[in-house]
Write an enzyme that holds these catalytic residues in place. Structure first.
Site, mmCIF file in Angstrom:
data_model
loop_
_atom_site.group_PDB
_atom_site.id
_atom_site.type_symbol
_atom_site.label_atom_id
_atom_site.label_comp_id
_atom_site.label_asym_id
_atom_site.label_seq_id
_atom_site.Cartn_x
_atom_site.Cartn_y
_atom_site.Cartn_z
ATOM 1 N N LYS A 307 -16.981 52.795 1.988
ATOM 2 C CA LYS A 307 -16.945 52.491 3.427
ATOM 3 C C LYS A 307 -16.738 53.784 4.216
ATOM 4 O O LYS A 307 -15.726 54.455 4.056
ATOM 5 C CB LYS A 307 -15.817 51.507 3.719
ATOM 6 N N ASP A 312 -12.829 53.991 14.049
ATOM 7 C CA ASP A 312 -12.777 52.540 14.212
ATOM 8 C C ASP A 312 -11.926 52.181 15.424
ATOM 9 O O ASP A 312 -10.702 52.249 15.386
ATOM 10 C CB ASP A 312 -12.201 51.900 12.949
ATOM 11 N N LYS A 319 -8.049 48.108 18.735
ATOM 12 C CA LYS A 319 -6.770 48.421 18.105
ATOM 13 C C LYS A 319 -5.796 48.932 19.163
ATOM 14 O O LYS A 319 -6.192 49.608 20.121
ATOM 15 C CB LYS A 319 -6.957 49.495 17.026
ATOM 16 N N ASP A 330 -10.647 56.064 8.712
ATOM 17 C CA ASP A 330 -11.254 54.846 8.189
ATOM 18 C C ASP A 330 -12.503 55.115 7.357
ATOM 19 O O ASP A 330 -13.145 54.180 6.895
ATOM 20 C CB ASP A 330 -11.585 53.881 9.339
ATOM 21 N N ARG A 399 -16.212 45.553 5.706
ATOM 22 C CA ARG A 399 -16.860 44.685 4.722
ATOM 23 C C ARG A 399 -18.261 44.299 5.164
ATOM 24 O O ARG A 399 -19.153 44.114 4.336
ATOM 25 C CB ARG A 399 -15.997 43.445 4.493
#
Length: 561
Positions: A307, A312, A319, A330, A399
């Site tokens: 990943k 992010d 966030k 990330d 994911r």
């Protein structure tokens, strides 16, 4: 002085402070530490070494007079009982030479279990080396260090090769200066000129030294990528780093680089749909596949997926402060895979792997994917459609991005197993705390036993390197958690609304393949490990499990030939 660019650092993976294997002092060669102005010896001491006999190495440079003076100096500070404790380190002057004496704990625990993991003393040794180097750094003047830390393997349960590798790893890691070397405003703070590791001239020692030095060089580059800010490591800069590493080895080949423009042409009914969904809000994005062929006897291979979310924001579920500021980390999964790829290529490990990197930012703009968005991935190799998925949480983007690689690997008949690395869930990080680099979710009861072996190999390698993993067994009732969105059970959601969120990432990816998957959620790697003294400059993040992953794959390759 010209400030090196990130590209320069990645193209020339050398340690910030040189570490060399020195045999000359052991064979009666010159003594360049004949005065304390020249350098410092670092020597280990056991806590229960009543007669201080561990300070009697057979070195020509330590005269009886010097050793006697050192022992007298040590007694002033509590002797072995105090100076030999784990984590202890003190600078001492003995007969005109400077010594840093570091604690190795109780001698008996180096020969028998002590209630900790089997390799715990090796972490004590790593920290002792790091603590000694930190003490020398405090002097604030240029110094060369001589590591006189080579223990007698007959007094421990570890081989000499293991001890050489451990000491070398700690010394080279302690010299890391990292992002300080990229900025004209932040100088290299180290006063060290060189670290010389004193060890006998043995071929196996040279091999162990090189192995550890190679791993540190690889880990340092990976750490540099992880710690560099998101305006320096953009998605395409990460692509460049991957292709540059691949270009250094004949066994690695960049098979494809699919950039955002092409991804956007396949937002539905195509394997690219997962990564394309995340990439909608990102200026740059790419899928990179690099092949490694180390076993010419077979075409069968493993797919390893990383990943690579270089920043992010959380998307349309932003966030909060301050956690968003750390989200350049990330891409830790892709960075770990990059380190693994280089480590296996360096050592010519006999295994075949396709490395997939799913790279993007998770940003907020008018085009970014939104809660309730639905995507389809096309058909599998048998013509059966993959399950459509619904985005119920835009901050569970990793994911979704990796699903593209899972589908592509699922369609490749030569891929017989999959492994993914990702900084995926806070729930996994909370489960392991700062003591674990990540958690493994995989079915240890699968029929051919491959996962059972691989799980054990990762746990053993993590224990040896102190980049620890723990295992969680997925349960048959869990996939239904992702089939309860407002869109019905025909759609797999990218997140559930209940506890046990660490399993959601695994089951989301498994929805797109029947092949076995070893899912490594390494979110815990972003937290700084406690009481680690061999990391060089103050870490921005924790420690990615590069060394452990290299060792686990090497063990896997050795047991499957």
């Amino acid at each position: 002085m010209t400030t090196p660019s990130l590209e320069d650092r990645l193209a020339n993976p050398i340690p910030d402070i040189p570490v060399v294997l020195d045999h000359t002092l052991l064979s009666g060669g010159h003594d360049f530490f004949n005065t304390k102005e020249n350098g410092v010896y670092i020597i280990g001491l056991f806590e229960d070494d009543k007669d201080l006999d561990s300070l009697n190495p057979e070195l020509n440079v330590h005269s009886n007079r010097t050793l006697k003076a050192l022992k007298e100096s040590m007694k002033k500070y509590g002797g072995a009982k105090k100076l030999g404790k784990e984590g202890a380190a003190r600078l001492l002057d003995a007969n005109g030479r400077m010594y840093a004496v570091v604690g190795l704990g109780k001698k008996k625990f180096w020969n028998e279990p002590n209630g900790h993991s089997p390799h715990y003393p090796l972490e004590v040794l790593r920290n002792a080396v790091g603590a000694g180097i930190q003490e020398v750094e405090k002097l604030g003047v240029p110094k060369t260090i001589a590591l006189d830390m080579m223990l007698d393997s007959t007094r421990t349960r570890f081989s000499n090769d293991q001890l050489v590798e451990t000491i070398t790893y700690a010394a080279a890691s302690s010299g890391y200066q990292g992002t300080r070397t990229l900025s004209p405003f932040r100088k290299n703070d180290s006063h060290l000129k060189e670290i010389r590791f004193l060890a006998p001239e043995e071929e196996s020692y040279k091999a162990a030294f090189k192995s550890a030095a190679d791993i540190v060089a690889t880990e340092s580059n990976v750490r540099l990528l992880l710690e560099a800010s998101s305006n320096i490591i953009t998605p395409y800069k990460l692509v460049d780093a991957i292709t540059k590493v691949a270009g250094r080895y004949d066994s690695l080949k960049v098979e494809e680089v699919v950039k955002k423009e092409e991804l956007m042409e396949h937002q539905q009914d195509h394997p690219y749909a997962g990564l394309a969904a995340v990439a909608r809000g990102s200026k740059e994005a790419a899928l990179v596949r690099v092949s490694y062929r180390g076993d010419t006897r077979t075409k069968k291979k493993i797919a390893v997926i990383g990943k690579g979310i270089t920043f992010d924001t959380g998307g349309y579920y932003p966030k909060p402060y301050p956690s968003m500021a750390e989200m350049n980390g990330d891409m830790g999964g892709a960075a770990t895979v990059l380190g693994l790829m280089e480590g296996l290529a360096r050592t010519n490990t006999p295994i075949n792997i396709d490395f997939y990197f799913t790279i993007s930012e998770n940003n907020i703009d008018a085009n970014a994917f939104k809660p309730g968005s639905i995507y389809t991935m096309g058909n599998n190799a048998s013509g059966k459609p993959y399950s459509p998925f619904v985005v119920v949480h835009p901050d569970a983007e990793g994911r979704v991005a990796m699903s593209t690689a899972v589908v592509l690997a699922d369609m490749d008949k030569d891929v017989e197993y999959m492994v993914d690395f990702s900084t995926l869930t806070g729930s996994m990080a909370n489960a392991g705390g700062n003591s674990y680099r990540g958690g493994i979710i995989a079915n240890e009861y699968e029929k051919d036993g491959r996962s059972t072996r691989f799980i054990r190999q990762f746990i053993d390698a993590g224990d040896e390197t102190c980049q620890r993993f723990f295992h969680l067994q997925p349960q048959p009732e869990q996939p239904a958690r992702l089939r309860k969105s407002m869109f019905g059970k025909d759609y797999v959601a990218n997140m559930s609304d209940g506890p046990g969120g660490a399993f959601d990432g695994y089951h989301f990816l498994k929805a797109f393949t029947d092949k076995e998957l070893l899912h490594l959620d390494i979110a815990g790697s972003l937290a700084k490990p406690e009481q680690v003294k061999y990391r060089g400059t103050e870490p921005v993040f924790g420690q990615l499990p590069v060394a452990a992953s290299i060792k686990a794959f090497q063990q896997y390759a050795a047991t499957t030939r």
